[in-house]
Design an enzyme around this catalytic site. Structure first.
Site, mmCIF file in Angstrom:
data_model
loop_
_atom_site.group_PDB
_atom_site.id
_atom_site.type_symbol
_atom_site.label_atom_id
_atom_site.label_comp_id
_atom_site.label_asym_id
_atom_site.label_seq_id
_atom_site.Cartn_x
_atom_site.Cartn_y
_atom_site.Cartn_z
ATOM 1 N N SER A 142 2.441 -9.347 -3.960
ATOM 2 C CA SER A 142 2.624 -8.826 -2.609
ATOM 3 C C SER A 142 1.296 -8.418 -1.994
ATOM 4 O O SER A 142 0.381 -7.969 -2.706
ATOM 5 C CB SER A 142 3.557 -7.612 -2.640
ATOM 6 O OG SER A 142 3.560 -6.929 -1.410
ATOM 7 N N TYR A 167 6.159 0.423 -5.312
ATOM 8 C CA TYR A 167 6.412 -1.013 -5.209
ATOM 9 C C TYR A 167 5.111 -1.783 -5.428
ATOM 10 O O TYR A 167 5.050 -2.731 -6.221
ATOM 11 C CB TYR A 167 7.006 -1.342 -3.843
ATOM 12 C CG TYR A 167 7.086 -2.825 -3.557
ATOM 13 C CD1 TYR A 167 8.008 -3.630 -4.224
ATOM 14 C CD2 TYR A 167 6.235 -3.421 -2.634
ATOM 15 C CE1 TYR A 167 8.079 -4.992 -3.970
ATOM 16 C CE2 TYR A 167 6.303 -4.782 -2.372
ATOM 17 C CZ TYR A 167 7.223 -5.557 -3.045
ATOM 18 O OH TYR A 167 7.280 -6.908 -2.794
#
Length: 350
Positions: A142, A167
């Site tokens: 990501s 995350y």
């Protein structure tokens, strides 16, 4: 090629499975179909792949009614025994791991879900590849791994040691775990740092769906950091094209790696990390204006402060993707938003 694609009830996984099937690959899809967002949307994606909701049950392979080379299994990545059994039976040529607990903001509310899915689940994938001689592994990282880094555009050679959400930390850990297995066991591991993916069949917790729902129902949209944000929005079809380039060309060791001054994105092991973004950040206000134009409705706006765990801007340096694959995402925002709006109105019968 027989490919395991995890997360096929999800946004990117659905699009990837569809494109692989259309070109003739054999695809086994996997998803735990959790309720992080509306499961009806997840089942609708699977239905498009020929997987009937009424036939789905845990740990049971279901054959597609549309694609003879497609099967799906409802399974949790965190269940070690189930993952091992699947690999032993199916004998995959390649694995693309897109399944993960998604969402930067939700990681503040439910951190344990991210460890179970993104860390333990990825560990199970790596171990299953190791013990079943699967050498071709690609996986979703990501853009959030860049964290506090303000040097833009973000380069894969930048260090990513300052995440601002759990995350992001789990995605960073995936990259480090992948390098370890590439070094120890020769698994060809490629990580893909996705930059703000949007398009048809998107996630309801992301800006396009949130904004469209609010605008069409005469509610104010939440504009964080008072609109002073930008994102490198990337159309989902462009993302999928990049993933397939990587699946077809698994990572190899780099002759440019210098152990005395190591770059984080290459290695003497068969390991690689790429950004996939448009290389063209768009301001949040421009994004909203484009959506308003395609919906032909002006949004009511509620301007709010920055949210914890968020970053002000993202901007992908995609030179490595261009150099290695002669590939760069290039869908213009207006075109991508138009396709999203067409799908959205059709799917929700508006």
């Amino acid at each position: 090629m027989k490919i395991l694609v995890t997360g096929t009830a999800g946004f990117i996984g659905y699009h990837l499975a569809l494109k692989l099937l259309e070109r003739g690959d054999e695809v086994v899809g996997l998803d735990n179909i959790n309720d992080y967002y509306d499961v009806n949307l997840k089942y609708a994606r699977l239905e498009e792949l020929g997987i009937k909701k009424e036939e789905i049950s845990s740990n049971k392979l279901v054959s597609s009614t549309k694609y003879p080379k497609h099967k799906f299994i409802k399974m949790d990545l965190a269940n070690t025994n189930d993952i091992n059994a699947l690999f032993e039976i199916e004998k995959f040529d390649a694995v693309c791991n897109l399944a993960a607990q998604a969402g930067v903001r939700y990681s503040i509310e439910n951190p344990h879900a991210y460890i179970d899915s993104n860390v333990k689940g990825f560990m199970n994938i790596l171990e299953a590849c190791r013990h079943n001689d699967v050498k071709n592994l690609s996986y979703a990282s990501s853009s959030s791994v860049y964290g506090l880094n303000k040097s833009q555009p973000f380069k894969t050679s930048d260090h990513t040691d300052h995440p601002v959400s759990l995350y992001a930390a789990t995605k960073k850990s995936n990259e480090m775990m992948a390098h370890t297995y590439a070094h120890l066991y020769g698994i060809q591991c490629t990580g893909l740092r996705f930059f703000t993916v949007y398009g048809p069949w998107g996630r309801p917790d992301m800006a396009p769906m949130l904004f469209a729902d609010a605008i069409l129902n005469d509610r104010a949209i939440k504009v964080f950091n008072h609109g002073n944000m930008s994102r490198d929005f990337t159309y989902v079809e462009d993302i999928v094209d990049g993933i397939i380039k990587v699946i077809d060309n698994p990572a190899s060791s780099s002759k440019e790696f210098n152990a005395e001054n190591p770059s984080p994105d290459i290695s003497s092991a068969p390991y690689r990390v790429y950004n996939i973004g448009n290389n063209a950040p768009v301001s949040l206000m421009e994004f909203i204006e484009t959506l308003e134009d395609k919906l032909q409705i002006e949004a009511k706006k509620n301007f709010l402060p920055m949210q914890p765990g968020d970053v002000v801007s993202t901007y992908a340096d995609t030179n490595d993707l261009i150099k290695d694959f002669d590939y760069k995402p290039d869908t213009k925002l207006a075109d991508g938003i138009e396709q999203f709006v067409i799908w959205y109105k059709e799917f929700y019968k508006l």
